[in-house]
Design a protein around this motif. Structure first.
Motif, PDB file in Angstrom:
ATOM      1  N   GLN A 122      11.303  -0.959   3.331  1.00 14.35           N
ATOM      2  CA  GLN A 122      10.532  -0.077   4.206  1.00 14.35           C
ATOM      3  C   GLN A 122       9.689   0.900   3.393  1.00 14.35           C
ATOM      4  OE1 GLN A 122      13.331   1.808   6.909  1.00 14.35           O
ATOM      5  NE2 GLN A 122      12.995   0.244   8.461  1.00 14.35           N
ATOM      6  N   GLN A 123      10.259   1.417   2.320  1.00 19.84           N
ATOM      7  CA  GLN A 123       9.500   2.320   1.457  1.00 19.84           C
ATOM      8  C   GLN A 123       8.244   1.639   0.926  1.00 19.84           C
ATOM      9  OE1 GLN A 123      11.770   4.186  -1.714  1.00 19.84           O
ATOM     10  NE2 GLN A 123      13.642   4.105  -0.487  1.00 19.84           N
ATOM     11  N   GLU A 124       8.414   0.391   0.493  1.00 24.88           N
ATOM     12  CA  GLU A 124       7.296  -0.352  -0.084  1.00 24.88           C
ATOM     13  C   GLU A 124       6.203  -0.574   0.955  1.00 24.88           C
ATOM     14  OE1 GLU A 124       6.304  -2.363  -3.879  1.00 24.88           O
ATOM     15  OE2 GLU A 124       8.176  -1.403  -3.294  1.00 24.88           O
ATOM     16  N   ILE A 125       6.579  -0.981   2.139  1.00 20.22           N
ATOM     17  CA  ILE A 125       5.592  -1.250   3.192  1.00 20.22           C
ATOM     18  C   ILE A 125       4.922   0.043   3.638  1.00 20.22           C
ATOM     19  CG2 ILE A 125       5.336  -1.996   5.597  1.00 20.22           C
ATOM     20  CD1 ILE A 125       7.447  -4.145   4.996  1.00 20.22           C
ATOM     21  N   TYR A 126       5.710   1.119   3.740  1.00 23.73           N
ATOM     22  CA  TYR A 126       5.127   2.422   4.088  1.00 23.73           C
ATOM     23  C   TYR A 126       4.046   2.820   3.085  1.00 23.73           C
ATOM     24  CZ  TYR A 126       4.637   7.478   4.147  1.00 23.73           C
ATOM     25  OH  TYR A 126       4.105   8.746   4.163  1.00 23.73           O
ATOM     26  N   CYS A 127       4.361   2.749   1.804  1.00 25.17           N
ATOM     27  CA  CYS A 127       3.412   3.140   0.769  1.00 25.17           C
ATOM     28  C   CYS A 127       2.186   2.231   0.801  1.00 25.17           C
ATOM     29  CB  CYS A 127       4.089   3.098  -0.597  1.00 25.17           C
ATOM     30  SG  CYS A 127       3.055   3.677  -1.959  1.00 25.17           S
ATOM     31  N   TYR A 128       2.412   0.937   0.928  1.00 20.84           N
ATOM     32  CA  TYR A 128       1.305  -0.027   0.971  1.00 20.84           C
ATOM     33  C   TYR A 128       0.376   0.280   2.146  1.00 20.84           C
ATOM     34  CZ  TYR A 128      -1.124  -4.546   1.119  1.00 20.84           C
ATOM     35  OH  TYR A 128      -2.079  -5.526   1.131  1.00 20.84           O
ATOM     36  N   THR A 129       0.958   0.478   3.314  1.00 17.58           N
ATOM     37  CA  THR A 129       0.154   0.667   4.525  1.00 17.58           C
ATOM     38  C   THR A 129      -0.649   1.959   4.468  1.00 17.58           C
ATOM     39  OG1 THR A 129       1.778  -0.602   5.814  1.00 17.58           O
ATOM     40  CG2 THR A 129       0.263   0.831   7.044  1.00 17.58           C
ATOM     41  N   LEU A 130       0.004   3.051   4.071  1.00 14.65           N
ATOM     42  CA  LEU A 130      -0.709   4.326   4.009  1.00 14.65           C
ATOM     43  C   LEU A 130      -1.795   4.290   2.938  1.00 14.65           C
ATOM     44  CD1 LEU A 130      -1.087   7.182   4.997  1.00 14.65           C
ATOM     45  CD2 LEU A 130       0.742   7.920   3.446  1.00 14.65           C
ATOM     46  N   LEU A 131      -1.496   3.690   1.808  1.00 15.17           N
ATOM     47  CA  LEU A 131      -2.474   3.642   0.727  1.00 15.17           C
ATOM     48  C   LEU A 131      -3.664   2.751   1.111  1.00 15.17           C
ATOM     49  CD1 LEU A 131      -3.037   4.734  -2.075  1.00 15.17           C
ATOM     50  CD2 LEU A 131      -1.749   2.831  -3.042  1.00 15.17           C
ATOM     51  N   GLN A 132      -3.398   1.666   1.839  1.00 18.63           N
ATOM     52  CA  GLN A 132      -4.508   0.834   2.310  1.00 18.63           C
ATOM     53  C   GLN A 132      -5.429   1.620   3.248  1.00 18.63           C
ATOM     54  OE1 GLN A 132      -5.663  -2.539   2.208  1.00 18.63           O
ATOM     55  NE2 GLN A 132      -4.440  -2.902   0.365  1.00 18.63           N
ATOM     56  N   ILE A 133      -4.851   2.414   4.123  1.00 19.16           N
ATOM     57  CA  ILE A 133      -5.663   3.241   5.035  1.00 19.16           C
ATOM     58  C   ILE A 133      -6.541   4.193   4.235  1.00 19.16           C
ATOM     59  CG2 ILE A 133      -5.539   5.081   6.764  1.00 19.16           C
ATOM     60  CD1 ILE A 133      -2.977   3.674   7.823  1.00 19.16           C
ATOM     61  N   LEU A 134      -5.961   4.845   3.240  1.00 25.85           N
ATOM     62  CA  LEU A 134      -6.709   5.816   2.438  1.00 25.85           C
ATOM     63  C   LEU A 134      -7.799   5.128   1.617  1.00 25.85           C
ATOM     64  CD1 LEU A 134      -3.771   8.078   1.197  1.00 25.85           C
ATOM     65  CD2 LEU A 134      -5.279   8.445   3.162  1.00 25.85           C
ATOM     66  N   CYS A 135      -7.451   4.000   0.993  1.00 30.98           N
ATOM     67  CA  CYS A 135      -8.423   3.326   0.129  1.00 30.98           C
ATOM     68  C   CYS A 135      -9.626   2.819   0.913  1.00 30.98           C
ATOM     69  CB  CYS A 135      -7.751   2.168  -0.607  1.00 30.98           C
ATOM     70  SG  CYS A 135      -6.578   2.699  -1.878  1.00 30.98           S
ATOM     71  N   ARG A 136      -9.420   2.416   2.126  1.00 25.92           N
ATOM     72  CA  ARG A 136     -10.539   1.972   2.949  1.00 25.92           C
ATOM     73  C   ARG A 136     -11.455   3.140   3.304  1.00 25.92           C
ATOM     74  NH1 ARG A 136      -9.133  -3.265   5.463  1.00 25.92           N
ATOM     75  NH2 ARG A 136      -7.436  -4.020   4.135  1.00 25.92           N
ATOM     76  N   GLU A 137     -10.875   4.300   3.479  1.00 19.56           N
ATOM     77  CA  GLU A 137     -11.691   5.489   3.729  1.00 19.56           C
ATOM     78  C   GLU A 137     -12.470   5.889   2.483  1.00 19.56           C
ATOM     79  OE1 GLU A 137     -13.436   8.454   6.016  1.00 19.56           O
ATOM     80  OE2 GLU A 137     -12.262   6.693   6.618  1.00 19.56           O
ATOM     81  N   TYR A 138     -11.850   5.760   1.300  1.00 17.96           N
ATOM     82  CA  TYR A 138     -12.594   6.045   0.062  1.00 17.96           C
ATOM     83  C   TYR A 138     -13.834   5.147  -0.028  1.00 17.96           C
ATOM     84  CZ  TYR A 138      -7.895   7.733  -1.379  1.00 17.96           C
ATOM     85  OH  TYR A 138      -6.662   8.344  -1.457  1.00 17.96           O
ATOM     86  N   ALA A 139     -13.660   3.874   0.301  1.00 17.17           N
ATOM     87  CA  ALA A 139     -14.786   2.944   0.222  1.00 17.17           C
ATOM     88  C   ALA A 139     -15.892   3.349   1.184  1.00 17.17           C
ATOM     89  CB  ALA A 139     -14.312   1.522   0.505  1.00 17.17           C
ATOM     90  N   ARG A 140     -15.521   3.751   2.377  1.00 10.74           N
ATOM     91  CA  ARG A 140     -16.531   4.167   3.355  1.00 10.74           C
ATOM     92  C   ARG A 140     -17.295   5.395   2.877  1.00 10.74           C
ATOM     93  NH1 ARG A 140     -11.834   3.264   6.791  1.00 10.74           N
ATOM     94  NH2 ARG A 140     -12.023   1.236   7.817  1.00 10.74           N
ATOM     95  N   ARG A 141     -16.619   6.251   2.136  1.00 11.31           N
ATOM     96  CA  ARG A 141     -17.250   7.475   1.634  1.00 11.31           C
ATOM     97  C   ARG A 141     -18.035   7.252   0.343  1.00 11.31           C
ATOM     98  NH1 ARG A 141     -16.637  12.141   5.058  1.00 11.31           N
ATOM     99  NH2 ARG A 141     -14.821  11.681   6.385  1.00 11.31           N
ATOM    100  N   GLY A 142     -17.887   6.087  -0.267  1.00  8.60           N
ATOM    101  CA  GLY A 142     -18.548   5.834  -1.542  1.00  8.60           C
ATOM    102  C   GLY A 142     -17.863   6.494  -2.718  1.00  8.60           C
ATOM    103  N   TRP A 143     -16.577   6.836  -2.563  1.00 10.03           N
ATOM    104  CA  TRP A 143     -15.824   7.473  -3.632  1.00 10.03           C
ATOM    105  C   TRP A 143     -15.411   6.454  -4.696  1.00 10.03           C
ATOM    106  CZ3 TRP A 143     -11.530  11.236  -1.445  1.00 10.03           C
ATOM    107  CH2 TRP A 143     -12.148  12.322  -0.810  1.00 10.03           C
ATOM    108  N   VAL A 144     -14.926   7.007  -5.807  1.00  9.98           N
ATOM    109  CA  VAL A 144     -14.232   6.240  -6.843  1.00  9.98           C
ATOM    110  C   VAL A 144     -12.738   6.435  -6.634  1.00  9.98           C
ATOM    111  CG1 VAL A 144     -13.804   6.019  -9.322  1.00  9.98           C
ATOM    112  CG2 VAL A 144     -16.123   6.540  -8.480  1.00  9.98           C
TER     113      VAL A 144
END
Length: 473
Positions: A267-289
């Protein structure tokens, strides 16, 4: 030959020309450090050299402990002068450790002090450095200016007060950008996880009671950071999470953690994966590194952690498997065309080739060097570590698009690390010319060196500065 002479590390005429005419005059873009933005905003003036140099530097703490110096003289209640004298006694015994070079480069570049630091020279060196710190040029801003620093990217928690960054946005002379680092909210097994949620909730005036709210709040804070000039996120992880995008399991893990229990490991692994995927997709939308610092095993010494907290100098290189989880995570973002510009930093030198080849899998032709194998970091920002990273990147990628060095430091006196890196890379190219591995085309190679030292990072992060301004070092 004198110690740290003008051509230190520059052992060919071509290396000397590349450094003195092309690298040395480039301003510094430091896109990853841990400086306090409030110090910069207030132009903090340090009381003495110990506060400026030893107070937050766990590199120095480690060598002092190894030399048998008591903790009282490192992080304890001893006077600042006594702590400096203890460090000075230690310095001669750090020979061949990068601390030895960094120490003397800092004394020379910031204070013009050319003496070797030891027990005998310590008192006059301490007095002279303190005298200069009391001058107008000895403030935080003055010290940054002396090193020709143009950009500083601090490391900031989503719950941090960003008022100092708001103040710094009005300053035309120095770009200080926040960097979004959400580690505390990814570490669901941490004993301080609930406290971290409470602090974040207080910052946004919202109670965080479920996974969906946490994700919304963090995305909202990404927007707040973006308005203040943030161009990057950063994550310090042992390895990328190996899992799948599963909000339901992530919510179950969140509820378990909120109750004060530790979720089971899957559960810890899936939690981290899911939250990080949400954040990384937002970084891409913002044009961040997005930056990922992977591999260390942190806080090994529980006794010192209980006394001093994290970042006490008790971290080391870990031996975690990296390839499978890293590939799967990046591929999931790339499939949806939401993979942001990415820099991967490895702490284990055994992972150099793995990281260099992994980033090459996900370049998409949108920009040069979209995927980066980051510079030698933490235990690897010494001569052999940096050389190995540069050689691996050169042979398995494209050194010409490399975005260069960072200090990764909490000390305003750490910027000579950029000089250390620049001298080394000029040494490498100079030796290649001398060996006939590269043509003697100094104008081209000089342009490439300026790109690595300055221009590539400027373009990659979008700082909008003038390309290749050559200043008087």
């Amino acid at each position: 030959m004198t110690f740290l002479h003008e051509d230190f590390l520059l052992d060919t005429p071509h290396a000397q020309e590349l450094y003195h005419n092309h690298a040395a005059g480039c301003p510094i873009i430091d896109f990853h450090n841990h400086l306090d933005a409030a110090w910069i905003a207030s132009d903090h003036r340090f009381t003495n050299l110990t506060e400026a140099w030893l107070g937050h530097d766990h590199y120095k703490w480690r060598v002092m402990r190894a030399h048998g110096i008591s903790e009282d003289l490192i992080t304890g209640a001893a006077s600042d002068e006594d702590k400096f004298m203890a460090y000075a006694r230690c310095v001669p015994h750090t020979v061949r450790n990068p601390i030895y070079h960094w120490t003397h480069l800092s004394l020379r570049r910031y204070f013009g002090i050319n003496e070797v630091l030891n027990e005998v020279s310590a008192k006059p060196i301490y007095a002279e450095a303190n005298r200069q710190l009391a001058l107008s040029t000895g403030s935080t801003r003055g010290l940054l200016s002396k090193m020709m620093v143009q950009v500083v990217c601090t490391t900031d928690d989503p719950a941090d007060d960003l008022s100092a960054h708001e103040q710094l946005r009005q300053d035309p002379t120095l770009s200080v950008c926040p960097t979004f680092r959400p580690d505390r909210y990814l570490s669901i097994s941490s004993e301080s996880f609930v406290e971290s949620l409470q602090q974040l909730g207080q910052r946004v005036d919202r109670e965080i009671t479920d996974f969906g709210i946490l994700a919304e709040v963090l995305v909202s804070r990404i927007g707040d950071f973006d308005e203040l000039g943030c161009r990057a996120s950063d994550h310090g992880l042992t390895r990328m999470p190996l899992g799948s995008f599963d909000r339901r399991t992530a919510e179950k893990a969140f509820v378990t953690a909120l109750s004060g229990s530790v979720p089971e490991s899957r559960q810890q692994e899936i939690y981290c994966y899911t939250l990080l995927q949400i954040l990384c997709r937002e970084y891409a939308r913002r044009g961040w590194v997005q930056q990922f610092h992977l591999g260390p095993i942190r806080n090994n010494n529980s006794r010192l952690r209980a006394r001093l907290g994290s970042d006490a100098g008790t971290d080391s290189i870990g031996d975690y498997p990296q390839a499978e989880s890293l590939s799967g995570f990046l591929d999931a973002l790339d499939r949806d065309e939401l993979l942001a510009k990415t820099i991967l930093f490895n702490s284990n030198p055994a992972d150099n080739a793995l990281f260099a080849t992994m980033v090459a899998n996900f370049n998409d032709g949108s920009i040069p060097g979209k995927m980066q194998h980051g510079s030698g970091w933490w235990f690897l920002d010494q001569l052999d570590g940096m050389r190995d990273q540069l050689n691996t990147l050169s042979q398995m990628g494209m050194i010409s698009h490399f975005v260069g060095m960072v200090t990764d430091s909490r000390s305003v006196l750490s910027f000579p690390r950029h000089e250390y890196f620049r001298r080394l890379i000029c040494q490498i190219f100079g030796r290649d010319v001398a060996a006939g591995l590269l043509p003697t085309d100094i104008p081209f190679l000089g342009s490439l060196i300026r790109d690595i030292c300055y221009n590539n990072a400027n373009r990659y992060f979008g700082f909008g500065l003038d390309d290749s301004p050559i200043l008087q070092p």
